[in-house]
Design an enzyme around this catalytic site. Structure first.
Site, mmCIF file in Angstrom:
data_model
loop_
_atom_site.group_PDB
_atom_site.id
_atom_site.type_symbol
_atom_site.label_atom_id
_atom_site.label_comp_id
_atom_site.label_asym_id
_atom_site.label_seq_id
_atom_site.Cartn_x
_atom_site.Cartn_y
_atom_site.Cartn_z
ATOM 1 N N LEU A 33 134.326 -19.478 -41.228
ATOM 2 C CA LEU A 33 135.144 -20.527 -41.836
ATOM 3 C C LEU A 33 134.479 -21.905 -41.760
ATOM 4 C CD1 LEU A 33 138.699 -19.499 -40.537
ATOM 5 C CD2 LEU A 33 137.459 -18.696 -42.557
ATOM 6 N N HIS A 34 134.789 -22.709 -42.760
ATOM 7 C CA HIS A 34 134.257 -24.078 -42.836
ATOM 8 C C HIS A 34 135.342 -24.970 -43.444
ATOM 9 C CE1 HIS A 34 133.839 -23.029 -47.017
ATOM 10 N NE2 HIS A 34 133.042 -22.013 -46.701
ATOM 11 N N HIS A 37 137.613 -23.681 -46.225
ATOM 12 C CA HIS A 37 138.744 -22.827 -45.839
ATOM 13 C C HIS A 37 139.873 -23.683 -45.251
ATOM 14 C CE1 HIS A 37 135.288 -19.913 -45.509
ATOM 15 N NE2 HIS A 37 136.116 -19.239 -46.287
ATOM 16 N N LYS A 151 135.808 -22.663 -56.018
ATOM 17 C CA LYS A 151 134.359 -22.421 -56.064
ATOM 18 C C LYS A 151 134.081 -21.032 -56.651
ATOM 19 C CE LYS A 151 131.621 -21.336 -52.591
ATOM 20 N NZ LYS A 151 130.744 -20.250 -53.086
#
Ligand code: PAF
Length: 281
Positions: A33-34, A37, A151
């Site tokens: 996750l980044h 998210h 995205k």
């Protein structure tokens, strides 16, 4: 945050929430996750009382086994990120929990031409795998709204179609792409890039921006070639596509008509990592 690894206890909890009229939002992920998210969770919290996030690296959506094996797994960091951002529930199932009858016999979804263009063309079977897992997760969670990142725009359109056919009472929202300060679209795959490639990889975003800035000049083919030139100059090793499409149908356009929403999409490899990006005009 409550963590569930199996279906039954999760469903019991969700039933209770539903009987208390709680609106449930769902953010499916494959982990690593980044900030992108986190923005999905943040958006889900704005619209729902309870946010369920799933982390499941879905084996059936990888057409390339090496890509599956290399997919980054950062579960401790993921849990930390979700807790810090006050996610209500994390669903962390095993492969057996999602595919109790195995991963060989998959349901077939009618996705029309969307299945075979762009991502579908370069990753055969990918969208069938995505639909299989999202369909199974939706059957388990039965959320009011599903949140996906813009995205993966083609994935958003594909899942939207699957929802119309199989989950008509579940809404869907696309959340804007989170970007690094230099414009690079956030992606779990960026973790596999060297520092140098992370800088060079902004060439995709810059090429999309170039098209946006020059679209009024009108020559679509020339614009696509210029954008590709920029990606090559940025140090990419391979370009799968740069396309200018109608954002609703994802069909390439040959002229720009006013009133039509346009999307510019690209996919290319750097350091053996396949990156995708898009911008809406
Ligand atoms: O976008 C992703 O991370 C995955 O394709 C999804 C939607 C979680 C299904 O595995």
């Amino acid at each position: 945050m409550i963590l569930f690894k199996t279906v039954r206890p999760l469903q019991n909890k969700l039933e209770k929430l539903r009987s208390n009229k709680q609106k449930i939002g769902f953010v499916p992920t494959m982990g690593a996750l980044h900030a992108g998210h986190v923005s999905l969770v943040t958006e889900a919290k704005k619209h729902c009382d309870m946010v369920v996030c799933s982390i499941f690296v879905n084996p059936t959506q990888f057409n390339d086994e090496k890509d599956f094996e290399k997919y980054p797994v950062t579960i401790e960091n993921d849990i930390f990120l979700l807790e810090t951002n006050k996610t209500g529930i994390l669903f962390l199932p095993s492969v057996n929990e999602i595919y109790p009858e195995g991963t060989e016999q998959l349901q077939h979804f009618e996705l029309g031409y969307l299945e075979n263009i762009f991502e579908g063309k370069y990753r055969p079977g990918h969208f069938q795998g995505v639909c299989n897992v999202v369909h199974r997760l939706l059957n388990i969670i039965n959320p009011d709204i599903l949140f996906l990142g813009r995205k993966d725009y083609q994935q958003y359109l594909v899942v939207k179609k699957m929802l119309q056919d199989f989950h008509p009472s579940t809404g869907i929202m696309a959340v804007d792409t989170a970007r690094e300060a230099n414009g690079l679209a956030m992606s779990s795959r960026n973790m596999r890039l060297s520092e140098d490639a992370r800088i060079k990889a902004t060439a995709i975003y810059q090429s999309l921006q170039y098209i946006k800035q020059h679209i009024a000049e009108g020559d679509i083919e020339w614009l696509k070639e210029k954008a590709k030139e920029k990606i090559w100059q940025g140090g990419f090793d391979k370009i799968d596509y740069v396309e200018i499409c109608d954002a609703e149908t994802l069909l390439p356009v040959s002229t720009i008509k006013t009133g039509k929403k346009i999307i510019v999409l690209a996919a290319a490899f750097i350091e053996d990592v396949r990156l995708i990006d898009n911008i809406l005009l």
